[in-house]
Design a protein around this motif. Structure first.
Motif, PDB file in Angstrom:
ATOM      1  N   GLY A  36       7.958  13.780  14.418  1.00 53.61           N
ATOM      2  CA  GLY A  36       9.373  14.067  14.161  1.00 53.61           C
ATOM      3  C   GLY A  36       9.574  15.406  13.469  1.00 53.61           C
ATOM      4  O   GLY A  36      10.495  16.149  13.789  1.00 53.61           O
ATOM      5  N   LEU A  37       8.690  15.723  12.534  1.00 55.75           N
ATOM      6  CA  LEU A  37       8.772  17.020  11.858  1.00 55.75           C
ATOM      7  C   LEU A  37       8.497  18.161  12.838  1.00 55.75           C
ATOM      8  O   LEU A  37       9.179  19.190  12.809  1.00 55.75           O
ATOM      9  CB  LEU A  37       7.787  17.061  10.688  1.00 55.75           C
ATOM     10  N   ALA A  38       7.521  17.967  13.723  1.00 59.22           N
ATOM     11  CA  ALA A  38       7.225  18.992  14.734  1.00 59.22           C
ATOM     12  C   ALA A  38       8.401  19.166  15.688  1.00 59.22           C
ATOM     13  O   ALA A  38       8.770  20.300  16.031  1.00 59.22           O
ATOM     14  CB  ALA A  38       5.966  18.611  15.505  1.00 59.22           C
ATOM     15  N   LEU A  39       9.009  18.062  16.102  1.00 58.21           N
ATOM     16  CA  LEU A  39      10.163  18.147  16.996  1.00 58.21           C
ATOM     17  C   LEU A  39      11.345  18.828  16.313  1.00 58.21           C
ATOM     18  O   LEU A  39      12.047  19.640  16.930  1.00 58.21           O
ATOM     19  CB  LEU A  39      10.561  16.762  17.485  1.00 58.21           C
ATOM     20  N   ALA A  40      11.571  18.535  15.048  1.00 57.26           N
ATOM     21  CA  ALA A  40      12.653  19.193  14.310  1.00 57.26           C
ATOM     22  C   ALA A  40      12.388  20.683  14.187  1.00 57.26           C
ATOM     23  O   ALA A  40      13.302  21.501  14.271  1.00 57.26           O
ATOM     24  CB  ALA A  40      12.812  18.564  12.929  1.00 57.26           C
ATOM     25  N   THR A  41      11.126  21.053  14.008  1.00 53.00           N
ATOM     26  CA  THR A  41      10.772  22.475  13.911  1.00 53.00           C
ATOM     27  C   THR A  41      10.986  23.186  15.241  1.00 53.00           C
ATOM     28  O   THR A  41      11.490  24.304  15.284  1.00 53.00           O
ATOM     29  CB  THR A  41       9.311  22.621  13.467  1.00 53.00           C
ATOM     30  N   ALA A  55      24.187  26.772  10.276  1.00 60.74           N
ATOM     31  CA  ALA A  55      22.923  26.389  10.902  1.00 60.74           C
ATOM     32  C   ALA A  55      21.882  26.011   9.852  1.00 60.74           C
ATOM     33  O   ALA A  55      21.058  25.138  10.081  1.00 60.74           O
ATOM     34  CB  ALA A  55      22.400  27.522  11.779  1.00 60.74           C
ATOM     35  N   PHE A  56      21.914  26.641   8.692  1.00 58.81           N
ATOM     36  CA  PHE A  56      20.944  26.319   7.644  1.00 58.81           C
ATOM     37  C   PHE A  56      21.118  24.888   7.171  1.00 58.81           C
ATOM     38  O   PHE A  56      20.157  24.149   7.022  1.00 58.81           O
ATOM     39  CB  PHE A  56      21.094  27.301   6.482  1.00 58.81           C
ATOM     40  N   ALA A  57      22.383  24.465   6.974  1.00 54.95           N
ATOM     41  CA  ALA A  57      22.647  23.088   6.564  1.00 54.95           C
ATOM     42  C   ALA A  57      22.243  22.114   7.667  1.00 54.95           C
ATOM     43  O   ALA A  57      21.694  21.053   7.404  1.00 54.95           O
ATOM     44  CB  ALA A  57      24.122  22.918   6.222  1.00 54.95           C
ATOM     45  N   GLY A  58      22.482  22.467   8.900  1.00 55.33           N
ATOM     46  CA  GLY A  58      22.081  21.616  10.017  1.00 55.33           C
ATOM     47  C   GLY A  58      20.581  21.491  10.132  1.00 55.33           C
ATOM     48  O   GLY A  58      20.061  20.424  10.480  1.00 55.33           O
ATOM     49  N   TRP A  59      19.853  22.555   9.829  1.00 58.96           N
ATOM     50  CA  TRP A  59      18.392  22.512   9.885  1.00 58.96           C
ATOM     51  C   TRP A  59      17.851  21.521   8.860  1.00 58.96           C
ATOM     52  O   TRP A  59      16.986  20.717   9.171  1.00 58.96           O
ATOM     53  CB  TRP A  59      17.823  23.902   9.667  1.00 58.96           C
ATOM     54  N   TRP A  60      18.373  21.555   7.640  1.00 62.14           N
ATOM     55  CA  TRP A  60      17.874  20.624   6.631  1.00 62.14           C
ATOM     56  C   TRP A  60      18.239  19.184   6.964  1.00 62.14           C
ATOM     57  O   TRP A  60      17.474  18.255   6.682  1.00 62.14           O
ATOM     58  CB  TRP A  60      18.377  21.008   5.241  1.00 62.14           C
ATOM     59  N   LEU A  61      19.378  18.976   7.610  1.00 59.09           N
ATOM     60  CA  LEU A  61      19.734  17.634   8.051  1.00 59.09           C
ATOM     61  C   LEU A  61      18.744  17.152   9.104  1.00 59.09           C
ATOM     62  O   LEU A  61      18.275  16.009   9.059  1.00 59.09           O
ATOM     63  CB  LEU A  61      21.159  17.633   8.610  1.00 59.09           C
ATOM     64  N   ALA A  62      18.383  18.032  10.024  1.00 55.82           N
ATOM     65  CA  ALA A  62      17.399  17.668  11.048  1.00 55.82           C
ATOM     66  C   ALA A  62      16.032  17.400  10.420  1.00 55.82           C
ATOM     67  O   ALA A  62      15.342  16.458  10.810  1.00 55.82           O
ATOM     68  CB  ALA A  62      17.288  18.780  12.090  1.00 55.82           C
ATOM     69  N   VAL A  63      15.648  18.199   9.448  1.00 57.13           N
ATOM     70  CA  VAL A  63      14.347  18.012   8.798  1.00 57.13           C
ATOM     71  C   VAL A  63      14.304  16.681   8.058  1.00 57.13           C
ATOM     72  O   VAL A  63      13.271  16.027   8.010  1.00 57.13           O
ATOM     73  CB  VAL A  63      14.053  19.181   7.827  1.00 57.13           C
ATOM     74  N   LEU A  64      15.401  16.244   7.507  1.00 57.32           N
ATOM     75  CA  LEU A  64      15.421  14.972   6.796  1.00 57.32           C
ATOM     76  C   LEU A  64      15.546  13.773   7.736  1.00 57.32           C
ATOM     77  O   LEU A  64      14.879  12.757   7.530  1.00 57.32           O
ATOM     78  CB  LEU A  64      16.567  14.951   5.786  1.00 57.32           C
ATOM     79  N   LEU A  65      16.395  13.887   8.740  1.00 52.42           N
ATOM     80  CA  LEU A  65      16.670  12.732   9.589  1.00 52.42           C
ATOM     81  C   LEU A  65      15.627  12.491  10.673  1.00 52.42           C
ATOM     82  O   LEU A  65      15.291  11.338  10.954  1.00 52.42           O
ATOM     83  CB  LEU A  65      18.058  12.874  10.227  1.00 52.42           C
ATOM     84  N   MET A  66      15.120  13.550  11.287  1.00 53.48           N
ATOM     85  CA  MET A  66      14.159  13.370  12.379  1.00 53.48           C
ATOM     86  C   MET A  66      12.881  12.686  11.911  1.00 53.48           C
ATOM     87  O   MET A  66      12.468  11.693  12.509  1.00 53.48           O
ATOM     88  CB  MET A  66      13.852  14.713  13.056  1.00 53.48           C
ATOM     89  N   LEU A  68      12.459  10.834   9.308  1.00 51.62           N
ATOM     90  CA  LEU A  68      12.823   9.490   8.862  1.00 51.62           C
ATOM     91  C   LEU A  68      12.967   8.548  10.049  1.00 51.62           C
ATOM     92  O   LEU A  68      12.397   7.454  10.068  1.00 51.62           O
ATOM     93  CB  LEU A  68      14.128   9.534   8.064  1.00 51.62           C
ATOM     94  N   PHE A  69      13.694   8.977  11.073  1.00 51.20           N
ATOM     95  CA  PHE A  69      13.869   8.163  12.271  1.00 51.20           C
ATOM     96  C   PHE A  69      12.529   7.925  12.962  1.00 51.20           C
ATOM     97  O   PHE A  69      12.197   6.793  13.330  1.00 51.20           O
ATOM     98  CB  PHE A  69      14.852   8.846  13.233  1.00 51.20           C
ATOM     99  N   PHE A  70      11.750   8.976  13.155  1.00 45.23           N
ATOM    100  CA  PHE A  70      10.468   8.822  13.826  1.00 45.23           C
ATOM    101  C   PHE A  70       9.512   7.969  12.989  1.00 45.23           C
ATOM    102  O   PHE A  70       8.706   7.224  13.537  1.00 45.23           O
ATOM    103  CB  PHE A  70       9.850  10.190  14.117  1.00 45.23           C
ATOM    104  N   GLY A  71       9.592   8.060  11.672  1.00 45.38           N
ATOM    105  CA  GLY A  71       8.759   7.222  10.814  1.00 45.38           C
ATOM    106  C   GLY A  71       9.104   5.754  10.961  1.00 45.38           C
ATOM    107  O   GLY A  71       8.223   4.896  11.002  1.00 45.38           O
TER     108      GLY A  71
END
Length: 93
Positions: A36-41, A55-66, A68-71
């Protein structure tokens, strides 16, 4: 005072293995979090921070949610595999 980085690295590796890579469930959860972290990256916009202000705020949302979901998905897969293994062992008896 000289710091021993090799000993610290071994210590951290042993603790990582104990906490995240011991059981099947832990292995699947850890693997899916890393995926999930690799996909978010990969999905991060290339020049999003420079072009779009949000976009910066969206990136951190993706880093947190992706991750978590994949986990959570990886945890579910690991639990199902452990349950299937236990059921197979019971059937053999």
């Amino acid at each position: 005072m000289q710091l021993n980085y090799r000993a610290t690295a071994r210590f951290m590796f042993r603790h990582f293995v104990r906490l995240a890579w011991t059981t099947t469930q832990q292995k699947w959860t850890t693997a899916f979090v890393l995926a999930g972290l690799a996909l978010a990256t990969i999905a991060m916009p290339r020049f999003g921070i420079a072009i779009f202000g949000t976009a910066f705020a969206g990136w951190w949302l993706a880093v947190l949610l992706m991750p978590l979901f994949f986990g959570l998905v990886g945890n579910r897969v690991g639990v199902a595999r452990e349950k299937a293994t236990l059921l197979r062992q019971q059937d053999r008896r």
